[in-house]
Structure formats: C-alpha cells, structure tokens
Scaffold this motif. Sequence first.
Motif, PDB file in Angstrom:
ATOM      1  N   LEU A 134       0.806  -1.221   0.000  1.00  0.00           N
ATOM      2  CA  LEU A 134       0.000   0.000   0.000  1.00  0.00           C
ATOM      3  C   LEU A 134       0.839   1.272   0.000  1.00  0.00           C
ATOM      4  CD1 LEU A 134      -2.796  -1.038   2.526  1.00  0.00           C
ATOM      5  CD2 LEU A 134      -2.680  -1.390   0.054  1.00  0.00           C
ATOM      6  N   ALA A 135       2.089   1.180   0.387  1.00  0.00           N
ATOM      7  CA  ALA A 135       2.931   2.381   0.424  1.00  0.00           C
ATOM      8  C   ALA A 135       3.375   2.752  -0.985  1.00  0.00           C
ATOM      9  CB  ALA A 135       4.148   2.138   1.312  1.00  0.00           C
ATOM     10  N   VAL A 136       3.625   4.035  -1.182  1.00  0.00           N
ATOM     11  CA  VAL A 136       4.132   4.511  -2.475  1.00  0.00           C
ATOM     12  C   VAL A 136       5.605   4.165  -2.558  1.00  0.00           C
ATOM     13  CG1 VAL A 136       4.506   6.508  -3.961  1.00  0.00           C
ATOM     14  CG2 VAL A 136       2.467   6.383  -2.512  1.00  0.00           C
ATOM     15  N   PRO A 137       6.017   3.340  -3.522  1.00  0.00           N
ATOM     16  CA  PRO A 137       7.418   2.904  -3.581  1.00  0.00           C
ATOM     17  C   PRO A 137       8.304   3.995  -4.170  1.00  0.00           C
ATOM     18  CG  PRO A 137       6.202   1.998  -5.445  1.00  0.00           C
ATOM     19  CD  PRO A 137       5.199   2.758  -4.610  1.00  0.00           C
ATOM     20  N   ASP A 138       9.581   3.851  -3.900  1.00  0.00           N
ATOM     21  CA  ASP A 138      10.555   4.726  -4.562  1.00  0.00           C
ATOM     22  C   ASP A 138      10.602   4.366  -6.042  1.00  0.00           C
ATOM     23  OD1 ASP A 138      11.207   5.881  -2.139  1.00  0.00           O
ATOM     24  OD2 ASP A 138      12.768   4.393  -1.715  1.00  0.00           O
TER      25      ASP A 138
END
Length: 535
Positions: free
Chosen positions: A496-500
Amino acid sequence: MNSTPATGSATAWEELVTAALLGTARRTPPGCAPGPDAPFALLDAAAEETVRRRAGLRPARAAPRPEPAPEDARPPLPPAAARRLAMLLADRSGASGGGRRGTSPDLMELLPQWLAAANARGYAAPPESLPALLDAARGRTDLRPAALAFAGPRALWLARLNPDWRFALRATPGGGTALPHPEETHRVQELWREGLFAERVALLCALRARDPAAARELLETTWPTERAEDRLMFLDSLRAGLSPRDEPFLERALADRSRNVRATAAELLSALPDSALAARMAARAEACVAVDHTHRVPTIGVEAPHECDAAMERDGVTPKPPAGRGERSWWFGQLVEAAPLGVWPRRLGGRTPREIVALPVADGWQGELHAAWCRAAVRQRDAAWARALLGEPTAPEAGGPGAVSLAERAKLLGTLTAGERAEWVAGFIATHGLSEAFQLLGVCAVPWSPPLGRAVVDALNIARDAGSYPWSFSGVMGLAERCLDPSEASHLDGLLAVPDEPEDASPGAGGYWAEAFQRLVTTLRLRAAMTDELR
C-alpha cells in the motif's frame, strides 16, 4: 372510479396547446388580443380551461384492481445484508471508463457475486429493492439470471405491470408459469403443442433433465413441422444427457434441410465416440495421418483429403472454407476434430497422447493438426489429451506445443478439474507474467486458490517494480478484486505504500500502483463483510 373528460372543451384545449407550442407571436390564443400581454392571457385561459375540463369529467367504469403480488416463502435477508444490497444497487455508475479510478471499490461489479451468495443461501429479495433490482438487470444482461432468481415471483408480477421490465417475462421460462410435471402427460402434450417458444424450450430442457428419452420422443412428435431455427434450438437442448440412445434420431437429423441443423447433429454425434458417424470420421481422419519412419526421428505425415464428397457433407463437413483458408486444410481439420481421440494411440504406434503431441509433423501441418486435436479434446471433454496439448505451463513457448491461441488454451483448461486449472495458470503466470493471463484467469474457479492468488499478486508486484503504469494490468486487477480470496487482504498491507520510483519508471506510476492496491485491499475487505452479513 375512473372518469373521462367531456368532449365539448376538447377543441378549445387543443387550440390552447397549439398556441403554446407555436408561440403567441405566431398563433394568438383564442379569445385573446395579440400583443405583449398575449402570453399572460394564454396562461390564464389554460388555467380556466383546466378547471372547466376537470369539472366536466364524466364518470367511467372502474378498471379491475390488479391481483395481489404472490407471496415469497423464502426467508428474508438479514437487515445488514438488505442495507448492503441497497448500497450496491445505488452505485449504478460503476467504474470510470479509464484512467485513474482512485481507491473506491466498484460496487456494481460486486453485485453478481453478492447475488450468487444470496441465492446460494435461499434468501428472498426485500420488496422495496425489486424496482432497482429489475432496473439493474434491464441494463446488464449478465445479471439477469441471478437477479431474477433472487427477485422471485414478485418480480414477474411487477414485470407484467411495467413495459420496461417485460424482459423478465421473456428471460424466465414460461414467464412465471409453472411447468407441468413429467407425469402430467396431457398437460405436457398441450404445452408442447400450444405453448410459446420460450415455454416449449423450457419444457424440453426440464424434461430432458429428468427423462432424456421422454424429451427426445416429445421432440420427435413435431420435428418435421418445426421451423428450421426452432429445430436448431430444440436440437441444442439434447446436449444435456446426450447418450447412444439419441443416435438414431441424430442420424436422421443429418439429412435435415437446414445446414445448421445438420452441422449440430453431426457435432453431437461426434461427441459419442461409439457412434456410426464417429467411426466414419475416424476412418477418414486415419487415412490422412500416419507415422513416417523415413526421417531421422519418427514424424507424423499428413495427406489432406483432395475432395469433399457428398458423404462427408452429410456427416457435417462444411465444403466451403472461410476466406484465407485452403480447402484441403479446412476439410482435414474438420475430419480430425470429429474423430474420436481414442483412435490416435492405435493409429500412431501405441503412443500416449503426450508422446503423440511431442512428435514432429512434416510439411508445416503441425499447427492445423494440433488445433484440430484441441477442438476434439474440448468437444469430447478428454482431460488426458487436454493436458498433453497444454504442455507444461513453464514451457518456453508459453502454452505448450498444441495450443494455437490463448482462446484454445482457455478451452482446454476448461476440461480439467478446478484444482488443475488453478495450478496450471499459477505456473504460467509465474513463468510468463500477466501479459497473456487474462483469458486464462477467466476459467479459474472463484475464489482463486492460494497459490494462484499469490502468483497473481507477485506478478502485479513485479510489474510495479518495473515502473510500468497499472492501467496496463487493469483487467487483471479488476479480476483480482472479484476473485482473490478475501482472506488475502491481510497479506497485501506491504503493497500500500508509495514505492521509490527508479529513474526509468513512468512518472507517477508508484502513486497509481499504491491506489490500485489500496482499492484491491478495500474491495477484499468489503467482500468479506458481504459474506458475513449474509450469514
């Protein structure tokens, strides 16, 4: 009591309506002077005429009241499930046409799954939901069977009162009329002779499910007098419960005056491996295929037929090929497709289906031969040949030596058990990714098995790490929302996190992927809640 207006004021009212439509600048209302006050005079005259018309209504005979709606004896929905249904039906817009969808689940896409679960538990639809349910089924034909089963007899009662919902009467066998029991011979014969086409089809299918021979005998009583298109539909109903006892009737249908009826009869006969037609087709196909030992390794040689004679046409071979196909390859494919697959191990040296499929085929005939074997495996529901033609899902050629297209692979998978389908597709995705997996996923049982679900999620994660946009995988993502086991939601939190984003990634792709996975998790949790509410 109903009433009708007196006729004396009809002409005056029509003149006022005409003036209103044309405008007072072009038509002066009766009894009014032309000029800027004419519009006001028109409204005053219309108000006065309205009162006059209502005061002059004459009594008319009251129309009969409609019959009360039938009772639905099924248990009512739990209150939470009823509220959920109203929410699903209110979301009529569905997903956006493309681009960024955000994190909100597509509720209308969950409605078919909700209806299936409610029907499996035998609940009755809340009366207040029936109009919205019929409207939803009117707009989506794929919803109709489940929606009408859930709506029950009251939906048919409503459909008789609203022309917009008449599709429910056409979609329901007999329009809600109870079909006679097979033992009620007189009623069965009467409905078969005098019923509407949909009622007759429903009767034949119901009878076929209980007593296949009686259904076939009923069809034979009127067969010569039926229209060609009706004969085709009736003949198609014999697929259920097809057995060698149907062979004499189907053999006679090979001489039907309709080409489509002849072709369907031939297809049904070829699905009976011990039928006379299957034997005739086997003899023709075997004459075209043999093992050639003059090569360095045993090779299948093909000699396609040089003509399509009258006997071949009678047995269902279509003589004229489609545009772009050669005649001989067209005839050859039809012969092999209709031949029982059991003849090939005997014809080709006692080899197993896997060994046969692995043999090289001379002169460029491999594609045509394997494609025909694919169609035969699907028609004859032969899992051993389907496995051989599919090959290993990890094969470099992405689909096995016999599959000529994704559609063929999907059909071959349909002959396997649900567990085998899921295992094969999971292996295919793990090796080849998702670019060709959409059709294959469509034949897998819902909810997906844990290995298949993990293979899909892992492939989506790989696509995200590659920096591509999620829109390229929107079809698979939509399937995942509907088909992943809801218990998988807790395993997706790490996505769910925005990846690099790597330097060569598409701009903003990471944020779009985070939204897509958030929508997936939200949808899975919503599906879990829906299931709990229906309990």
